[in-house]
Design a protein around this motif. Structure first.
Motif, PDB file in Angstrom:
ATOM      1  N   LEU A   1     -26.845 -69.865 -61.113  1.00  0.00           N
ATOM      2  CA  LEU A   1     -25.689 -69.052 -61.521  1.00  0.00           C
ATOM      3  C   LEU A   1     -24.692 -68.894 -60.376  1.00  0.00           C
ATOM      4  N   THR A   2     -23.458 -69.298 -60.647  1.00  0.00           N
ATOM      5  CA  THR A   2     -22.372 -69.105 -59.674  1.00  0.00           C
ATOM      6  C   THR A   2     -21.413 -68.059 -60.210  1.00  0.00           C
ATOM      7  N   MET A   3     -21.148 -67.054 -59.406  1.00  0.00           N
ATOM      8  CA  MET A   3     -20.201 -66.015 -59.814  1.00  0.00           C
ATOM      9  C   MET A   3     -18.839 -66.287 -59.164  1.00  0.00           C
ATOM     10  N   VAL A   4     -17.809 -66.260 -60.012  1.00  0.00           N
ATOM     11  CA  VAL A   4     -16.424 -66.365 -59.538  1.00  0.00           C
ATOM     12  C   VAL A   4     -15.794 -64.991 -59.788  1.00  0.00           C
ATOM     13  N   PRO A   5     -15.979 -64.073 -58.848  1.00  0.00           N
ATOM     14  CA  PRO A   5     -15.537 -62.693 -59.067  1.00  0.00           C
ATOM     15  C   PRO A   5     -14.080 -62.482 -58.669  1.00  0.00           C
ATOM     16  N   LEU A   6     -13.625 -61.249 -58.840  1.00  0.00           N
ATOM     17  CA  LEU A   6     -12.243 -60.919 -58.473  1.00  0.00           C
ATOM     18  C   LEU A   6     -11.981 -61.199 -56.995  1.00  0.00           C
ATOM     19  N   ASP A   7     -13.003 -61.023 -56.155  1.00  0.00           N
ATOM     20  CA  ASP A   7     -12.832 -61.292 -54.710  1.00  0.00           C
ATOM     21  C   ASP A   7     -12.334 -62.713 -54.480  1.00  0.00           C
ATOM     22  N   ALA A   8     -12.815 -63.651 -55.327  1.00  0.00           N
ATOM     23  CA  ALA A   8     -12.382 -65.048 -55.186  1.00  0.00           C
ATOM     24  C   ALA A   8     -11.039 -65.272 -55.874  1.00  0.00           C
ATOM     25  N   THR A   9     -10.901 -64.757 -57.088  1.00  0.00           N
ATOM     26  CA  THR A   9      -9.696 -65.114 -57.863  1.00  0.00           C
ATOM     27  C   THR A   9      -8.416 -64.544 -57.247  1.00  0.00           C
TER      28      THR A   9
ATOM     29  N   ARG B   1     -27.981 -76.558 -67.013  1.00  0.00           N
ATOM     30  CA  ARG B   1     -27.876 -77.112 -65.656  1.00  0.00           C
ATOM     31  C   ARG B   1     -27.371 -76.052 -64.688  1.00  0.00           C
ATOM     32  N   GLU B   2     -26.304 -75.369 -65.112  1.00  0.00           N
ATOM     33  CA  GLU B   2     -25.724 -74.319 -64.272  1.00  0.00           C
ATOM     34  C   GLU B   2     -24.860 -73.413 -65.145  1.00  0.00           C
ATOM     35  N   ILE B   3     -24.735 -72.180 -64.731  1.00  0.00           N
ATOM     36  CA  ILE B   3     -23.799 -71.267 -65.395  1.00  0.00           C
ATOM     37  C   ILE B   3     -22.756 -70.868 -64.350  1.00  0.00           C
ATOM     38  N   ILE B   4     -21.498 -70.969 -64.733  1.00  0.00           N
ATOM     39  CA  ILE B   4     -20.430 -70.481 -63.857  1.00  0.00           C
ATOM     40  C   ILE B   4     -19.745 -69.345 -64.606  1.00  0.00           C
ATOM     41  N   VAL B   5     -19.771 -68.177 -64.009  1.00  0.00           N
ATOM     42  CA  VAL B   5     -19.217 -66.982 -64.664  1.00  0.00           C
ATOM     43  C   VAL B   5     -18.002 -66.493 -63.900  1.00  0.00           C
ATOM     44  N   MET B   6     -16.889 -66.312 -64.584  1.00  0.00           N
ATOM     45  CA  MET B   6     -15.796 -65.539 -63.997  1.00  0.00           C
ATOM     46  C   MET B   6     -16.101 -64.086 -64.352  1.00  0.00           C
ATOM     47  N   GLY B   7     -16.418 -63.317 -63.325  1.00  0.00           N
ATOM     48  CA  GLY B   7     -16.724 -61.918 -63.591  1.00  0.00           C
ATOM     49  C   GLY B   7     -17.206 -61.214 -62.343  1.00  0.00           C
ATOM     50  N   GLY B   8     -17.182 -59.901 -62.401  1.00  0.00           N
ATOM     51  CA  GLY B   8     -17.693 -59.073 -61.313  1.00  0.00           C
ATOM     52  C   GLY B   8     -16.736 -58.942 -60.154  1.00  0.00           C
ATOM     53  N   GLY B   9     -17.140 -58.138 -59.210  1.00  0.00           N
ATOM     54  CA  GLY B   9     -16.329 -57.921 -58.020  1.00  0.00           C
ATOM     55  C   GLY B   9     -17.131 -57.105 -57.020  1.00  0.00           C
TER      56      GLY B   9
END
Ligand code: BDR
Ligand code: CA
Length: 332
Positions: free
Chosen positions: A200-208, A160-168
């Motif tokens: 795909l939703t990216m939750v990168p360092l910019d967000a965290t 359905r969706e992928i949510i990844v904590m990663g990237g910046g």
């Protein structure tokens, strides 16, 4: 109550992974189908052991099973001089007791063992048997998910969706000048996931880094008094100490990010992610200084490749912290 959100978690537990798991198991809006472990913050034997500890701390061992995943990244350990560019599994002997992540979580050794079936096989089977209603929340290196995609492409239509904590993007990594840790551990795996065509939703360092927690929150959480709340509070404390030891006394003044927990919050409250850009993203696989860097195309012009991610540049800290408190404070 609304339909519960079905999720698979893919983790390299790790202090913030543990917080993310404790929250996922405590929020009744989430149906956690199983947990896959992977090499990352620690070698996979330890990330699996730590994951089992969290499950038992949450008394969820009957309903939530743990599947041991990949021991090595897909490609980067194959090159000469591993450790210079890609990561080799971080062995027990390399883990210090002063860091953000430590060898064992501050919990009793687990009674349960991981399942016999491997994480990759279980993930494929579960997705194929599903009705296309499962979200994969990946908060470690992307090795398991990429291996599953390569092993059986039929899963792509089922996710359905992928949510990844990663990237910046504006915020670069801590482990190399260019790359965020989860992507740096297995850059090729991230690129495979990017090219999958799955939402795909990216939750990168910019967000965290916009959703930090500090001593004040740790104290409030400790007062909730449940084992899960104590764990989360202790681990926020450990992360604060780890930041100070690693990056200087001032590095935790405004609190510290608990990256992986923000990705779980985004499953239920997408609006917790702010300044979200629909854009194209690739990973630098060039094996130079930027190996593992996530490159997002912010040009939004005719030269841009089609968007393949929603990339969050900010976060609603208040919403996040309130969710953490409410979730841990809920009566079981
Ligand atoms: C990510 O790296 C790991 O150390 C954390 O668990 C998180 O998933 C942050 O860069
Ligand atoms: Ca992690």
């Amino acid at each position: 109550m609304k339909m519960r959100k079905k999720i698979i978690m893919d983790v390299d537990t790790g202090s913030d992974d543990a917080i993310a798991l404790a929250l996922a198991m405590s929020d009744p809006q989430i149906d956690l189908l199983g947990i896959c472990t992977v090499n990352g913050n620690l070698e996979v034997a330890l990330t699996t052991d730590n994951t089992l500890r969290v499950v038992e701390c949450c008394q969820a061992q009957e309903r939530v099973k743990v599947y041991r995943g990949c021991e090595y990244p897909l490609v980067c350990t194959l090159q000469k001089g591993t450790g210079q560019y890609g990561i080799i599994p971080r062995r027990e002997s390399e883990v210090t007791e002063r860091g953000v992540h430590r060898k064992n979580l501050p919990l009793p050794a687990p009674v349960a063992k991981p399942q016999e079936e491997s994480a990759v096989c279980w993930m494929i089977r579960t997705l194929l048997e599903s009705e296309g209603d499962i979200t994969v929340v990946a908060v470690g290196p992307l090795t398991n998910l990429a291996a599953a995609m390569r092993a059986d492409g039929r899963i792509l239509a089922k996710i359905r969706e992928i949510i990844v904590m990663g990237g910046g993007h504006e915020r670069s990594g801590l482990c190399s000048a260019a790359a965020e840790f989860n992507v740096w551990c297995d850059p090729e795996a991230m690129e495979i996931v990017l090219q999958s065509g799955c939402p795909l939703t990216m939750v990168p360092l910019d967000a965290t880094y916009h959703a930090k927690m500090g001593q004040a929150e740790a104290k409030t959480i400790a007062a909730i008094g449940t084992p899960q709340a104590k764990l989360v509070s202790d681990l926020i404390g450990q992360r604060i100490e780890g930041y100070k030891n690693g990056y200087g006394a001032d590095s935790a003044t405004e609190g510290v990010p608990v990256h992986d927990a923000l990705a779980v919050c985004a499953v239920l409250y997408p609006q917790v992610l702010q300044n979200v850009k629909r854009c194209n993203m690739h990973v630098d696989l060039g094996k130079g200084y930027a190996y593992g860097r996530t490159v997002i195309d912010t040009r939004d012009c005719e030269h841009s490749e089609a968007a393949n991610v929603s990339f969050a540049m900010g976060a609603d800290r208040e919403l996040f912290v309130n969710w953490v408190m409410d979730t841990l404070g809920r009566k079981a």
